[in-house]
Design a protein around this motif. Sequence first.
Motif, PDB file in Angstrom:
ATOM      1  N   ALA A 520       0.831  -1.205   0.000  1.00 25.06           N
ATOM      2  CA  ALA A 520       0.000   0.000   0.000  1.00 25.06           C
ATOM      3  C   ALA A 520       0.865   1.254   0.000  1.00 25.06           C
ATOM      4  CB  ALA A 520      -0.936  -0.010   1.215  1.00 25.06           C
ATOM      5  N   TYR A 521       1.972   1.212   0.722  1.00 23.26           N
ATOM      6  CA  TYR A 521       2.871   2.369   0.773  1.00 23.26           C
ATOM      7  C   TYR A 521       3.463   2.656  -0.605  1.00 23.26           C
ATOM      8  CZ  TYR A 521       6.775   5.354   2.194  1.00 23.26           C
ATOM      9  OH  TYR A 521       7.668   6.397   2.326  1.00 23.26           O
ATOM     10  N   ALA A 522       3.895   1.623  -1.303  1.00 22.76           N
ATOM     11  CA  ALA A 522       4.475   1.820  -2.640  1.00 22.76           C
ATOM     12  C   ALA A 522       3.449   2.456  -3.574  1.00 22.76           C
ATOM     13  CB  ALA A 522       4.963   0.485  -3.197  1.00 22.76           C
ATOM     14  N   PHE A 523       2.195   1.975  -3.506  1.00 20.15           N
ATOM     15  CA  PHE A 523       1.144   2.564  -4.335  1.00 20.15           C
ATOM     16  C   PHE A 523       0.873   4.014  -3.922  1.00 20.15           C
ATOM     17  CE2 PHE A 523      -3.346   3.628  -4.922  1.00 20.15           C
ATOM     18  CZ  PHE A 523      -3.450   3.496  -6.303  1.00 20.15           C
ATOM     19  N   GLU A 524       0.792   4.255  -2.638  1.00 21.94           N
ATOM     20  CA  GLU A 524       0.538   5.605  -2.131  1.00 21.94           C
ATOM     21  C   GLU A 524       1.604   6.591  -2.597  1.00 21.94           C
ATOM     22  OE1 GLU A 524      -0.250   7.186   2.332  1.00 21.94           O
ATOM     23  OE2 GLU A 524       1.743   6.368   1.956  1.00 21.94           O
ATOM     24  N   GLN A 525       2.870   6.186  -2.514  1.00 19.72           N
ATOM     25  CA  GLN A 525       3.951   7.085  -2.900  1.00 19.72           C
ATOM     26  C   GLN A 525       3.942   7.374  -4.397  1.00 19.72           C
ATOM     27  OE1 GLN A 525       6.025   8.580  -0.425  1.00 19.72           O
ATOM     28  NE2 GLN A 525       4.266   7.674   0.632  1.00 19.72           N
ATOM     29  N   ALA A 526       3.461   6.427  -5.175  1.00 17.50           N
ATOM     30  CA  ALA A 526       3.426   6.615  -6.630  1.00 17.50           C
ATOM     31  C   ALA A 526       2.257   7.475  -7.082  1.00 17.50           C
ATOM     32  CB  ALA A 526       3.355   5.260  -7.329  1.00 17.50           C
ATOM     33  N   THR A 527       1.204   7.555  -6.282  1.00 11.75           N
ATOM     34  CA  THR A 527      -0.019   8.226  -6.727  1.00 11.75           C
ATOM     35  C   THR A 527      -0.377   9.486  -5.946  1.00 11.75           C
ATOM     36  OG1 THR A 527      -1.337   6.768  -5.289  1.00 11.75           O
ATOM     37  CG2 THR A 527      -1.016   6.072  -7.589  1.00 11.75           C
ATOM     38  N   ASN A 528      -0.090   9.505  -4.642  1.00 12.60           N
ATOM     39  CA  ASN A 528      -0.495  10.639  -3.794  1.00 12.60           C
ATOM     40  C   ASN A 528      -1.943  11.024  -4.074  1.00 12.60           C
ATOM     41  OD1 ASN A 528       2.012  11.186  -2.382  1.00 12.60           O
ATOM     42  ND2 ASN A 528       2.819  11.806  -4.378  1.00 12.60           N
ATOM     43  N   ALA A 529      -2.824  10.037  -4.013  1.00 12.96           N
ATOM     44  CA  ALA A 529      -4.206  10.223  -4.465  1.00 12.96           C
ATOM     45  C   ALA A 529      -5.089  10.950  -3.463  1.00 12.96           C
ATOM     46  CB  ALA A 529      -4.823   8.864  -4.811  1.00 12.96           C
ATOM     47  N   ARG A 530      -4.658  11.066  -2.217  1.00 16.29           N
ATOM     48  CA  ARG A 530      -5.535  11.697  -1.228  1.00 16.29           C
ATOM     49  C   ARG A 530      -5.632  13.196  -1.451  1.00 16.29           C
ATOM     50  NH1 ARG A 530      -5.639  14.362   3.735  1.00 16.29           N
ATOM     51  NH2 ARG A 530      -7.667  14.009   4.708  1.00 16.29           N
ATOM     52  N   ARG A 531      -6.844  13.720  -1.374  1.00 10.89           N
ATOM     53  CA  ARG A 531      -7.101  15.149  -1.461  1.00 10.89           C
ATOM     54  C   ARG A 531      -8.144  15.487  -0.408  1.00 10.89           C
ATOM     55  NH1 ARG A 531      -8.563  15.475  -6.638  1.00 10.89           N
ATOM     56  NH2 ARG A 531     -10.804  15.800  -6.378  1.00 10.89           N
ATOM     57  N   PRO A 532      -7.842  16.407   0.533  1.00  8.16           N
ATOM     58  CA  PRO A 532      -8.813  16.722   1.583  1.00  8.16           C
ATOM     59  C   PRO A 532     -10.093  17.303   1.003  1.00  8.16           C
ATOM     60  CG  PRO A 532      -6.640  17.574   2.137  1.00  8.16           C
ATOM     61  CD  PRO A 532      -6.586  17.139   0.712  1.00  8.16           C
ATOM     62  N   PRO A 533     -11.197  17.183   1.712  1.00  8.86           N
ATOM     63  CA  PRO A 533     -12.451  17.771   1.219  1.00  8.86           C
ATOM     64  C   PRO A 533     -12.366  19.283   1.159  1.00  8.86           C
ATOM     65  CG  PRO A 533     -12.703  16.961   3.469  1.00  8.86           C
ATOM     66  CD  PRO A 533     -11.377  16.486   2.995  1.00  8.86           C
ATOM     67  N   SER A 534     -12.971  19.853   0.139  1.00  8.85           N
ATOM     68  CA  SER A 534     -13.065  21.315   0.054  1.00  8.85           C
ATOM     69  C   SER A 534     -14.212  21.777   0.946  1.00  8.85           C
ATOM     70  CB  SER A 534     -13.298  21.746  -1.390  1.00  8.85           C
ATOM     71  OG  SER A 534     -14.494  21.176  -1.888  1.00  8.85           O
ATOM     72  N   GLY A 535     -14.354  23.056   1.088  1.00 12.75           N
ATOM     73  CA  GLY A 535     -15.450  23.567   1.902  1.00 12.75           C
ATOM     74  C   GLY A 535     -15.128  23.644   3.379  1.00 12.75           C
ATOM     75  N   LEU A 536     -13.882  23.363   3.747  1.00 14.99           N
ATOM     76  CA  LEU A 536     -13.453  23.482   5.147  1.00 14.99           C
ATOM     77  C   LEU A 536     -12.300  24.484   5.194  1.00 14.99           C
ATOM     78  CD1 LEU A 536     -13.432  19.692   6.117  1.00 14.99           C
ATOM     79  CD2 LEU A 536     -15.321  21.315   6.305  1.00 14.99           C
ATOM     80  N   PRO A 537     -12.592  25.773   5.064  1.00 15.00           N
ATOM     81  CA  PRO A 537     -11.521  26.779   4.958  1.00 15.00           C
ATOM     82  C   PRO A 537     -10.734  26.909   6.256  1.00 15.00           C
ATOM     83  CG  PRO A 537     -13.653  27.837   5.256  1.00 15.00           C
ATOM     84  CD  PRO A 537     -13.930  26.371   5.060  1.00 15.00           C
ATOM     85  N   GLU A 538      -9.608  27.597   6.158  1.00 15.25           N
ATOM     86  CA  GLU A 538      -8.807  27.842   7.354  1.00 15.25           C
ATOM     87  C   GLU A 538      -9.610  28.663   8.353  1.00 15.25           C
ATOM     88  OE1 GLU A 538      -5.130  29.644   6.335  1.00 15.25           O
ATOM     89  OE2 GLU A 538      -4.400  27.950   5.167  1.00 15.25           O
ATOM     90  N   LEU A 539      -9.370  28.395   9.614  1.00  8.41           N
ATOM     91  CA  LEU A 539     -10.094  29.112  10.666  1.00  8.41           C
ATOM     92  C   LEU A 539      -9.553  30.530  10.788  1.00  8.41           C
ATOM     93  CD1 LEU A 539     -10.329  26.365  13.416  1.00  8.41           C
ATOM     94  CD2 LEU A 539     -12.046  27.045  11.757  1.00  8.41           C
TER      95      LEU A 539
END
Length: 539
Positions: A520-539
């Motif tokens: 899973a780590y090898a796949f994660e490093q190759a893709t960096n697929a995670r993107r946080p949800p939008s609509g949660l601006p900085e406080l």
Amino acid sequence: MSELPRAGLTEPPASTMQMLAHAPMSDVIDALAGRRITARALAEFYLARIAAYDRDGPKLNSVRALNPDALAGTLDGTRPSAQRPLAGVPILLKDNIATGDEQPTTAGSLALEGARARDDATIVKVLRSAGAVILGKANLTEFANMLAIDMPSGYSSLGGQVKNPYAPGLMDEHGIPVLTPGGSSSGSAVAVAAGLCAASIGTETSGSLLHPASLNGLVTVKPSVGLISRAGILPLAHSQDTAGPMTRTVRDAAMLLNVLAAKDPLDPATQEQRRPADYTAGLVADAMKGARIGVPSDPADPLNDCYYGKLPAKSAKLMAEVIKVLEDLGAVIVRASMPTLGWIGGPGTTMAVLNRNPLSAHKGTVARPPVVFLYELKHDLNLYLRDWATNTDIKTMADIVAFNAANADNALRFGQDHFLAADLTRGDLSEPEYKSARAMDLLSARTRGMDAYMNQHELDAVLFPGAYGAAIAAKAGYPSVMVPGGFVSGTDDGKDTPDYPLGVTFAGRAWSEHKLLRLAYAFEQATNARRPPSGLPEL
């Protein structure tokens, strides 16, 4: 929401805190260790985000209650160390994990409102020993989604409805999310995805870690049964129950597994445990090279393609891209359908239960939940109520059924058909139909399923889209590791949605978590697929 006092300490620069909102837990630990932030400022930062996004704004409703004693673990000078690797790190617990403090443990049930526990669950003890700050309890699908047929994921009579942070405003006419947050560890997943804690702990019987992790863009480990103690966790079915971490990266999951995986005399299943000294060792980018990955989808055998054959078009396209990445990383892809005897289930493994859920599209039809779940539910829940629960008049499953019936307007929005069926069992697991069903589950999912498939094709892991492979691995008691795979949109019934995550699962044999994490780590490093949800601006 429980209120916590302000600390009145000098806070670090806002930019430092904002960078940590969606940062890996490992970055949070580094910032604490390097004194760039204090444990108290960090806890207050997450509390502010909970107030802004969970109780206000999109009202995600992922945190059922805060721990009034949370700041006790954020004393001046609290820093991670080799002896206390999680010192000052705020963690949320699913609200079926017992704590022996002032926090109730309710499984989301009105019947258990205010119920406490005589002691910390074993996993809470090891987290506290490692220095973790228990920030509070996460909302969940009531009784791990084993109360009612077709109960929406993330709903509980006590905690209300959890929303998916990728589409929090998209609700149907009944107030049910169009885009599910996943169940039953929905609150645990949403809180991590929305940056409300550094990590969380959920539980799974069949899909309750994998499903919400997939839909919220997270990493999770559904461990081999026995890797992590279940003592003090409000149960569903001991044959398959397990706890597991929910994190933003594979390394974070491995770090938590280092703490959580411990033998416990209170849970006999842990005595067979096998684990490495360090789950983070060997997390390298080239770990996929030469690995044999089974894809249970043979174009020449379409009728037996239960995992990939009915994927929506966008999900199928994403999985094709995932497989291409694995090939580019040097994996050997083996396309072969899972043996039918492995996934279709044996005779007598399900029970007919009439669906009386007033809001179900299938009301009046017969549902077929697993026999093992219904029989073990009564047995295991009665033991928990006897041995762990305090501050409550509820002593048995029958008491819960009666309470719900007497308070139906508030407690039974979706009914309690599963509980009614389970309460008709003896509760001592002596029935031959239970014993037969459990034996058939093991024969189909383990012997004729995962074992036969992996042996025949000499596999290191099996690749499943999302949580589609949850049941076969869970019945076998085998581990799965979920990692973000990319984004899709739309629902199975044709409703439009914003883009939301789809995870990919690497499943394998008992005690193979370390191998699965490396893949899973090898796949994660190759893709960096995670993107946080939008609509949660900085406080």
